[in-house]
Design a protein around this motif. Structure first.
Motif, PDB file in Angstrom:
ATOM      1  N   GLN A 251      -1.773   3.602  16.729  1.00 54.76           N
ATOM      2  CA  GLN A 251      -2.967   3.981  17.523  1.00 54.76           C
ATOM      3  C   GLN A 251      -4.315   4.132  16.660  1.00 54.76           C
ATOM      4  N   VAL A 252      -4.046   4.621  15.583  1.00 52.69           N
ATOM      5  CA  VAL A 252      -5.436   4.737  14.826  1.00 52.69           C
ATOM      6  C   VAL A 252      -5.900   3.440  14.408  1.00 52.69           C
TER       7      VAL A 252
ATOM      8  N   ILE B  71       0.785  -1.412   0.000  1.00 47.84           N
ATOM      9  CA  ILE B  71      -0.048  -0.036   0.052  1.00 47.84           C
ATOM     10  C   ILE B  71       0.871   1.310  -0.078  1.00 47.84           C
ATOM     11  N   ASP B  72       0.753   1.977  -1.171  1.00 41.12           N
ATOM     12  CA  ASP B  72       1.339   3.259  -0.935  1.00 41.12           C
ATOM     13  C   ASP B  72       0.731   4.420  -0.802  1.00 41.12           C
ATOM     14  N   GLY B  73       1.144   5.369  -0.149  1.00 38.34           N
ATOM     15  CA  GLY B  73       0.414   6.778  -0.205  1.00 38.34           C
ATOM     16  C   GLY B  73      -0.433   6.880   1.125  1.00 38.34           C
ATOM     17  N   PRO B  74      -1.191   7.886   1.028  1.00 37.89           N
ATOM     18  CA  PRO B  74      -2.346   7.917   2.212  1.00 37.89           C
ATOM     19  C   PRO B  74      -3.299   7.065   2.157  1.00 37.89           C
ATOM     20  N   LEU B  75      -3.775   6.590   3.316  1.00 27.37           N
ATOM     21  CA  LEU B  75      -4.895   5.605   3.507  1.00 27.37           C
ATOM     22  C   LEU B  75      -5.941   6.726   4.361  1.00 27.37           C
ATOM     23  N   PHE B  76      -6.672   7.364   3.718  1.00 20.70           N
ATOM     24  CA  PHE B  76      -7.581   8.240   4.456  1.00 20.70           C
ATOM     25  C   PHE B  76      -8.739   8.144   3.635  1.00 20.70           C
TER      26      PHE B  76
ATOM     27  N   THR C 217      -0.086   8.405   5.619  1.00 21.99           N
ATOM     28  CA  THR C 217      -0.715   8.694   6.669  1.00 21.99           C
ATOM     29  C   THR C 217      -2.183   7.554   6.779  1.00 21.99           C
ATOM     30  N   ILE C 218      -2.593   7.643   7.614  1.00 17.80           N
ATOM     31  CA  ILE C 218      -3.867   6.863   7.778  1.00 17.80           C
ATOM     32  C   ILE C 218      -4.913   7.633   8.847  1.00 17.80           C
ATOM     33  N   ASP C 219      -6.275   7.517   8.630  1.00 17.65           N
ATOM     34  CA  ASP C 219      -7.152   8.202   9.161  1.00 17.65           C
ATOM     35  C   ASP C 219      -8.330   6.818   9.800  1.00 17.65           C
ATOM     36  N   ALA C 220      -9.052   7.313  10.502  1.00 18.09           N
ATOM     37  CA  ALA C 220     -10.114   6.416  11.056  1.00 18.09           C
ATOM     38  C   ALA C 220     -10.940   5.767   9.898  1.00 18.09           C
TER      39      ALA C 220
ATOM     40  N   ALA D 265      -8.546   3.233   8.429  1.00 17.07           N
ATOM     41  CA  ALA D 265      -8.552   2.049   9.288  1.00 17.07           C
ATOM     42  C   ALA D 265      -9.863   1.366   9.458  1.00 17.07           C
ATOM     43  N   LEU D 266     -10.983   1.986   9.259  1.00 20.82           N
ATOM     44  CA  LEU D 266     -12.184   0.988   9.302  1.00 20.82           C
ATOM     45  C   LEU D 266     -12.331   0.111   7.948  1.00 20.82           C
ATOM     46  N   VAL D 267     -12.214   0.749   6.707  1.00 22.82           N
ATOM     47  CA  VAL D 267     -11.807   0.349   5.685  1.00 22.82           C
ATOM     48  C   VAL D 267     -10.932  -1.099   5.626  1.00 22.82           C
ATOM     49  N   LEU D 268     -10.008  -0.785   6.038  1.00 23.22           N
ATOM     50  CA  LEU D 268      -8.963  -1.803   6.158  1.00 23.22           C
ATOM     51  C   LEU D 268      -9.371  -3.114   6.851  1.00 23.22           C
TER      52      LEU D 268
END
Length: 589
Positions: free
Chosen positions: A522-523, A454-459, A488-491, A494-497
């Motif tokens: 943490q996220v 996975i490359d780049g932002p996960l948001f 970067t990763i946001d909520a 993280a939920l989709v993951l």
């Protein structure tokens, strides 16, 4: 002194004038005096014109230039900024005058001044840097269009029609002119505008605006041009400060217009100060102190009948070009205008409105930087869209809505561009554990082990597109997620993951993860995604460890324990120490 008072003073003290201001004013006072006189000559017709355009009269424009100009010069955050009434603020004030009357405008200015001081104390000035350049360019282009259109009634010599939409007012003014043409007014306005535009190209240092206005006034008086309506009587001096305009019962209805005025004052003042910095070497404004100075100026100006003020880009540019080096030049500009108010009011009152309209039309034309607009439009399609939308919204709506629309569109397009950087790659993993790349790769494929990086932002703007694809992976038994390049990763990400991992588990596919950064745990943990990966030790520091664990799982050598013959020890849940961003630095993750 109590601790509360000490903290309050520590917050206010940096916003007040300092000894350095006085030292700067002593370096070259002659140059500052000359610059201030030049700016005053340029500012006089602008102050008169913007006062008339606002609906409060020429005297309101002069009062604003004197009072607000002096206070902002002393307390503002820029050594070179010149403040006063501006065309952008006039655009906002016209509908306020139509709805709430002159007293409403004065009250709005007072409230806006208090809001600006609050923004200064909150240290909000630094957020100006986040306004994209296309928004600023579109905003400036729209303002120029509105200023020019506002002058059409006076330039055509017709009474200003009713209405608060500039396009509607302009159309009605043209219709009135068609019924009873006033070519005298048109000729005066056109002549003044032409002298300013052509003279600026010939001799930029000469203030052709005041020369053109004086010439138009002399012509109107000598030839008794009754069709050229003058400004009218002006008071010989500033009125005594008063709060008689304040109506406590109307404060609630004036709060929203005050927010618009404060937002515009902050935006235009900080933009003008930034322009002044860019025109000089070694000058840098303090954005929070600038907001504080503009706040004080806008609190004081209404007490003398003045309209809300901002930093003025055109006058500031003249100030810089004529050699100003300190805030003394801005103070001189205000002082000269005060002398004119007290000593020359009868002469100023004879200036034709059409001449002032010509000054403002020329000013609007000079605000448009064709080269800058062309460069911005050619930069990217997104920049061009933001510029055009902001300019169109300025003309059709109002300036604050235009800026908000521009920011919203720019933000959405920026998120779209960032989201496109997110990628899900099926990557070779042979090199992680063996020198025989092709043989190892074929072996892993035969064992139905696949690695995805996975490359780049996960948001929120990027997560669903490729993680939902991940959930549809077929013909594999183990999926290894290499996450060391997740920026970067946001909520939402993280939920989709978590959702993708859950779906793969339900299909009997084991999911392992490698290279999760400490800052992202943490996220993932907050939404339960990390618990899924931690389950039975499926969270690894490096990809070789995950591959060894995947083989052990498939070969039946314990749930996720590594067989004794494996040369790579498994260390689940080891924190990632490196913060690498490229595969060259981090080949195994």
């Amino acid at each position: 002194m109590s601790s509360v008072a000490v903290r309050a003073w520590s917050r206010v003290r940096p916003l007040l004038p300092a000894r350095a201001d006085l030292m700067a004013a002593r370096r070259d006072p002659k140059r500052d005096l000359l610059a201030g006189l030049t700016v005053a000559i340029v500012a006089l017709p602008l102050a008169l014109g913007f006062g008339v355009s606002s609906g409060l009269g020429a005297e309101a424009g002069l009062a604003t230039a004197v009072v607000a100009g002096a206070l902002a010069a002393v307390f503002g955050g820029s050594n070179l900024q010149v403040s006063g009434p501006t065309g952008a603020m006039t655009v906002v004030l016209v509908p306020i005058v139509a709805q709430h009357g002159p007293g409403g405008v004065l009250t709005v200015g007072l409230i806006a001044g208090v809001m600006l001081i609050g923004l200064a104390l909150a240290r909000a000035g630094r957020y100006m840097q986040y306004v994209p350049a296309p928004v600023v360019e579109g905003f400036t282009l729209g303002i120029a269009g509105v200023i020019g259109l506002q002058q059409v009634p006076n330039a055509l010599g017709v009474p200003k029609p009713d209405g608060d939409q500039v396009l509607v007012v302009t159309w009605r003014a043209v219709a009135s002119f068609a019924e009873a043409p006033n070519w005298t007014a048109v000729a005066l306005a056109a002549a003044v505008a032409a002298v300013m535009l052509l003279g600026a190209r010939w001799r930029p240092a000469i203030p052709f605006s005041i020369l053109a206005v004086i010439g138009a006034t002399v012509v109107a008086q000598v030839f008794h041009l009754d069709a050229a309506r003058p400004i009218g009587d002006l008071p010989a001096g500033l009125p005594a400060p008063s709060l008689s305009f304040l109506d406590p019962g109307a404060l609630g209805s004036l709060l929203a217009p005050a927010v618009a005025v404060a937002a515009l004052a902050a935006l235009e003042s900080l933009l003008s100060a930034s322009v002044a910095d860019g025109m000089t070497v070694g000058q840098k404004h303090d954005p929070d102190r600038e907001l504080f100075g503009q706040g004080l100026a806008n609190i004081a100006a209404p007490l003398f009948g003045g309209v809300p003020a901002t930093g003025a880009i055109a006058r500031t540019a003249v100030n810089v070009r004529t050699g100003a080096g300190s805030r003394l030049a801005s103070l001189v500009h205000a002082a000269v205008l005060a002398v004119i108010v007290f000593a020359a009011a009868p002469l100023v009152s004879r200036i034709p409105l059409a001449a002032l309209a010509g000054v403002l039309i020329a000013t609007a034309i000079r605000m448009v930087e064709v080269g800058s607009l062309r460069a911005m439009a050619r930069a990217t399609r997104s920049d061009a869209i933001v510029l055009v939308l902001t300019a169109a919204a300025t003309l059709a709506l109002d300036l604050v809505y235009a800026v908000l629309i521009g920011l919203a569109v720019a933000g959405a397009l920026a998120l779209r561009a960032v989201a496109k950087q997110a990628r899900l790659h099926q990557v070779p993993i042979a090199a992680d554990v063996s020198g025989d790349h092709s043989a190892e790769e074929h072996a892993l494929l035969a064992e139905h082990i696949v690695a995805y990086r996975i490359d780049g932002p996960l948001f929120f703007a990027a997560a669903h597109r490729f993680l939902l694809e991940l959930a549809e992976v077929a013909d594999v038994r183990v999926v290894i997620l290499r996450m060391s390049r997740v920026s970067t990763i946001d909520a939402t990400g993280a939920l989709v993951l978590k959702d993708a991992v859950t779906k793969l588990h339900r299909r009997g596919i084991t999911v392992l993860a490698s290279g999760i950064r400490p800052g992202q745990r943490q996220v993932l943990d907050s939404v339960g995604a990390l618990e899924l990966l931690r389950h039975e030790g499926r969270d690894f520091a490096t990809t070789p460890e995950a591959i060894a664990a995947a083989r052990a799982h498939l070969h039946g050598a314990g749930l996720l324990s590594v067989p004794e013959q494996s040369s790579v020890p498994v260390q689940p849940s080891v924190p990632v120490q490196k913060n690498a961003m490229t595969s060259q630095e981090e080949p195994a993750r």
